[in-house]
Design a protein around this motif. Structure first.
Motif, mmCIF file in Angstrom:
data_model
loop_
_atom_site.group_PDB
_atom_site.id
_atom_site.type_symbol
_atom_site.label_atom_id
_atom_site.label_comp_id
_atom_site.label_asym_id
_atom_site.label_seq_id
_atom_site.Cartn_x
_atom_site.Cartn_y
_atom_site.Cartn_z
ATOM 1 N N GLY A 152 1.124 -0.833 -0.023
ATOM 2 C CA GLY A 152 0.304 -0.008 0.077
ATOM 3 C C GLY A 152 1.236 1.212 -0.058
ATOM 4 O O GLY A 152 0.466 2.347 -0.375
ATOM 5 N N MET A 153 2.066 0.928 0.546
ATOM 6 C CA MET A 153 2.839 2.366 0.960
ATOM 7 C C MET A 153 3.137 2.925 -0.042
ATOM 8 O O MET A 153 3.656 4.240 -1.047
ATOM 9 N N THR A 154 3.711 1.520 -1.796
ATOM 10 C CA THR A 154 4.626 2.155 -2.396
ATOM 11 C C THR A 154 3.262 2.996 -2.935
ATOM 12 O O THR A 154 3.175 4.944 -3.933
ATOM 13 N N MET A 155 1.829 2.896 -3.060
ATOM 14 C CA MET A 155 0.780 3.539 -3.967
ATOM 15 C C MET A 155 0.819 4.838 -3.347
ATOM 16 O O MET A 155 0.549 5.752 -4.103
ATOM 17 N N ALA A 156 1.038 4.552 -2.369
ATOM 18 C CA ALA A 156 0.235 5.541 -1.987
ATOM 19 C C ALA A 156 1.569 7.207 -1.384
ATOM 20 O O ALA A 156 0.848 8.741 -1.397
ATOM 21 N N VAL A 157 2.563 6.962 -1.307
ATOM 22 C CA VAL A 157 3.643 7.655 -1.588
ATOM 23 C C VAL A 157 4.088 7.973 -3.112
ATOM 24 O O VAL A 157 4.137 9.519 -3.366
ATOM 25 N N THR A 158 3.233 7.198 -3.493
ATOM 26 C CA THR A 158 4.177 7.645 -5.121
ATOM 27 C C THR A 158 3.004 8.558 -5.604
ATOM 28 O O THR A 158 2.832 9.598 -6.122
ATOM 29 N N LYS A 159 1.345 8.497 -5.047
ATOM 30 C CA LYS A 159 0.698 9.240 -5.198
ATOM 31 C C LYS A 159 0.614 10.538 -4.727
ATOM 32 O O LYS A 159 0.374 11.958 -5.094
ATOM 33 N N ALA A 160 0.877 10.369 -3.710
ATOM 34 C CA ALA A 160 1.722 11.810 -2.840
ATOM 35 C C ALA A 160 3.172 12.816 -3.125
ATOM 36 O O ALA A 160 2.391 14.257 -3.534
ATOM 37 N N VAL A 161 3.548 12.562 -4.354
ATOM 38 C CA VAL A 161 4.461 13.093 -4.614
ATOM 39 C C VAL A 161 4.330 13.662 -6.422
ATOM 40 O O VAL A 161 4.287 14.231 -6.634
ATOM 41 N N GLU A 162 2.963 12.495 -6.798
ATOM 42 C CA GLU A 162 3.196 13.519 -8.078
ATOM 43 C C GLU A 162 1.713 14.896 -7.820
ATOM 44 O O GLU A 162 1.603 15.484 -8.938
ATOM 45 N N GLU A 163 1.034 14.618 -6.142
ATOM 46 C CA GLU A 163 0.376 15.600 -6.025
ATOM 47 C C GLU A 163 1.349 16.542 -5.659
ATOM 48 O O GLU A 163 0.434 17.530 -4.915
ATOM 49 N N GLY A 164 2.732 16.980 -5.306
ATOM 50 C CA GLY A 164 3.695 17.717 -5.063
ATOM 51 C C GLY A 164 3.234 17.440 -3.595
ATOM 52 O O GLY A 164 3.759 18.599 -2.867
ATOM 53 N N SER A 165 2.919 16.801 -2.505
ATOM 54 C CA SER A 165 3.666 16.607 -1.373
ATOM 55 C C SER A 165 4.741 16.529 -1.230
ATOM 56 O O SER A 165 5.558 15.994 -1.241
ATOM 57 N N LYS A 166 4.944 17.296 0.016
ATOM 58 C CA LYS A 166 6.458 17.280 0.691
ATOM 59 C C LYS A 166 6.641 16.732 1.979
ATOM 60 O O LYS A 166 7.953 16.007 2.907
ATOM 61 N N ALA A 167 5.594 15.908 2.715
ATOM 62 C CA ALA A 167 5.288 15.026 3.407
ATOM 63 C C ALA A 167 4.353 13.692 3.710
ATOM 64 O O ALA A 167 3.172 14.757 3.303
ATOM 65 N N ILE A 168 4.732 13.373 5.001
ATOM 66 C CA ILE A 168 3.318 12.235 4.850
ATOM 67 C C ILE A 168 3.823 12.350 6.272
ATOM 68 O O ILE A 168 3.999 11.831 7.332
ATOM 69 N N ILE A 169 2.197 11.654 6.656
ATOM 70 C CA ILE A 169 2.019 11.164 8.268
ATOM 71 C C ILE A 169 1.618 9.840 8.911
ATOM 72 O O ILE A 169 -0.002 10.060 7.288
ATOM 73 N N CYS A 170 1.461 9.327 9.342
ATOM 74 C CA CYS A 170 0.257 8.077 9.797
ATOM 75 C C CYS A 170 0.458 7.647 11.713
ATOM 76 O O CYS A 170 1.440 7.716 12.020
ATOM 77 N N ALA A 171 -0.601 7.518 11.376
ATOM 78 C CA ALA A 171 -0.779 6.689 13.283
ATOM 79 C C ALA A 171 -0.117 5.614 12.821
ATOM 80 O O ALA A 171 0.024 4.596 11.893
ATOM 81 N N SER A 172 0.316 4.600 13.790
ATOM 82 C CA SER A 172 1.079 2.978 13.559
ATOM 83 C C SER A 172 1.107 2.263 15.286
ATOM 84 O O SER A 172 1.916 2.376 16.001
ATOM 85 N N THR A 173 1.099 1.200 14.588
ATOM 86 C CA THR A 173 1.479 0.122 15.505
ATOM 87 C C THR A 173 3.055 -0.484 15.135
ATOM 88 O O THR A 173 3.111 -1.172 16.271
ATOM 89 N N GLY A 174 3.475 0.160 14.071
ATOM 90 C CA GLY A 174 4.599 -0.323 13.916
ATOM 91 C C GLY A 174 4.874 -0.675 12.243
ATOM 92 O O GLY A 174 5.676 0.095 11.920
#
Length: 379
Positions: A69-91
């Protein structure tokens, strides 16, 4: 030797079925293409005629299915011009987010529960250079905060509420169908946030299209982000079975759980973000939810490692623990083909693994007779 095309990750492999363009910059670490391992010894131990396969997602680049999932989420975030990502996580999400952000050259902010994360996962998030924020609360508190922060700061959420995550994760179902030549009769998964069981169902629905058109069931979940372009490949879809840890089982309680507790920290989630869609998956597939105790989960983890040579983290073993119980009771009948998703590698949580090992370390002097004696004593 024949020429082989180098594998470059799941987006390139399934580009025609994912929401990317020809000029999209792909952020990949070569994820996907994980082994589907047929269990040889455990079916004999349980004494039932079944074909059990484990989809070993622990062999993704950061050691869990989250990479899909992360390869898609970050690919699209970069495509849309995002400079930072954020998540909540158990690890596992934090490890994947940190790695793919590093690959993309952007910043990752990860919120984790203080004292409730396996050390292997924390080490990954820190080593990949993410900004790790420990909160005095659980995953559900972190998820609430991430949503609030994203409303006020220029960051892209990469938890499974991001629809591109599920688009990447659906590819595991594609791989299973392509390897088996059909969908299994039953697909068993650990359930925490419930995004993965939803994503698999999207994948199976797309592959079972008889007309090659967009599939109604997939539309329920993908929110218009999929790009199905295939024809009829298989006709069957599996019953989807989601197993939770008994101390963190909102689907079994029929309501959210405020203070979840389990040794399987990856599914220690009381407020699943994919609550509604997971119930729809259960209904549409004819499957069910169930729960396993921590003792059952750890026993399955140990059995898989000792009898099949496959080392997964505790949460992963929940799928096998539940499947074995349902096979024994006949709820999953003999003659069935079953796939159990193993969501993460055992090295994610080495402390838990060592604590339940039945073979202690043997300490001897560096002398032949003592080493020989230790070997003979343990033959």
């Amino acid at each position: 030797m024949p020429f082989r095309t180098r594998y470059t990750g799941l987006i390139d492999r399934y580009r025609d079925r994912l929401p990317v363009h020809d000029d999209t910059r792909i952020i990949s670490l070569g994820e996907g293409n994980t082994p589907l391992i047929r269990l040889n010894n455990i079916p004999r131990i349980v004494g039932k005629e079944v074909d059990i396969y484990v989809k070993y997602e622990g062999l993704n680049p950061t050691g869990s299915f989250k990479d899909r999932g992360m390869t898609m989420a970050v690919t699209k975030a970069v495509e849309e011009g995002s400079k930072a990502i954020i998540c909540a996580s158990t690890g596992n999400t934090s490890a994947a987010a940190a790695a793919y952000a590093a690959r993309a050259g952007i910043t990752a902010f990860v919120l984790i529960p203080d004292g409730k994360i396996a050390m292997g996962k924390l080490a990954q998030a820190m080593m990949h250079g993410s900004v790790v924020i420990q909160i005095k609360g659980n995953f559900d508190d972190g998820m609430r905060l991430v949503k609030e922060v994203a409303d006020q700061a220029p960051v892209t959420i990469v938890n499974s509420i991001n629809p591109y995550r599920l688009q990447g994760q659906k590819t595991a179902a594609f791989e299973i169908v392509e390897e088996l030549g059909r969908a299994p009769d039953y697909h068993c998964l650990p359930v925490g946030n419930a995004g993965n069981i939803t994503a698999h169902w999207i994948g199976y629905c797309e592959y079972s299209s008889a007309s090659g058109d967009h599939v109604t069931e997939a539309c329920t979940f993908c929110k218009g982000h999929c790009k199905y372009a295939g024809g009829a490949v298989v006709g069957n879809r599996p019953k989807m079975i989601g197993y939770q840890a008994a101390g963190s089982a909102p689907f079994m309680r029929g309501a959210m759980v405020d203070d979840p507790e389990t040794v399987a920290t990856a599914i220690r989630i009381g407020h699943p973000q994919s609550w509604d869609s997971a119930w729809k998956v259960k209904e549409e597939s004819g499957g069910w939810f169930d729960e396993c105790t921590d003792a059952e989960i750890l026993a399955a983890q140990k059995l898989l490692a000792e009898k099949e040579g496959v080392f997964c983290e505790p949460a992963s073993a929940t799928s096998l623990a539940g499947a074995l119980r349902d096979i024994q009771t006949g709820k999953i009948p003999e003659g069935s083909s079953i796939v159990c998703t193993l969501t993460g590698h055992g090295l994610k949580d080495p402390d838990t693994a060592i604590a339940q090992s039945t073979r202690p370390l043997v300490n001897v002097e560096a002398k032949l007779d003592q080493v020989k004696r230790a070997i003979l004593d343990n033959m």
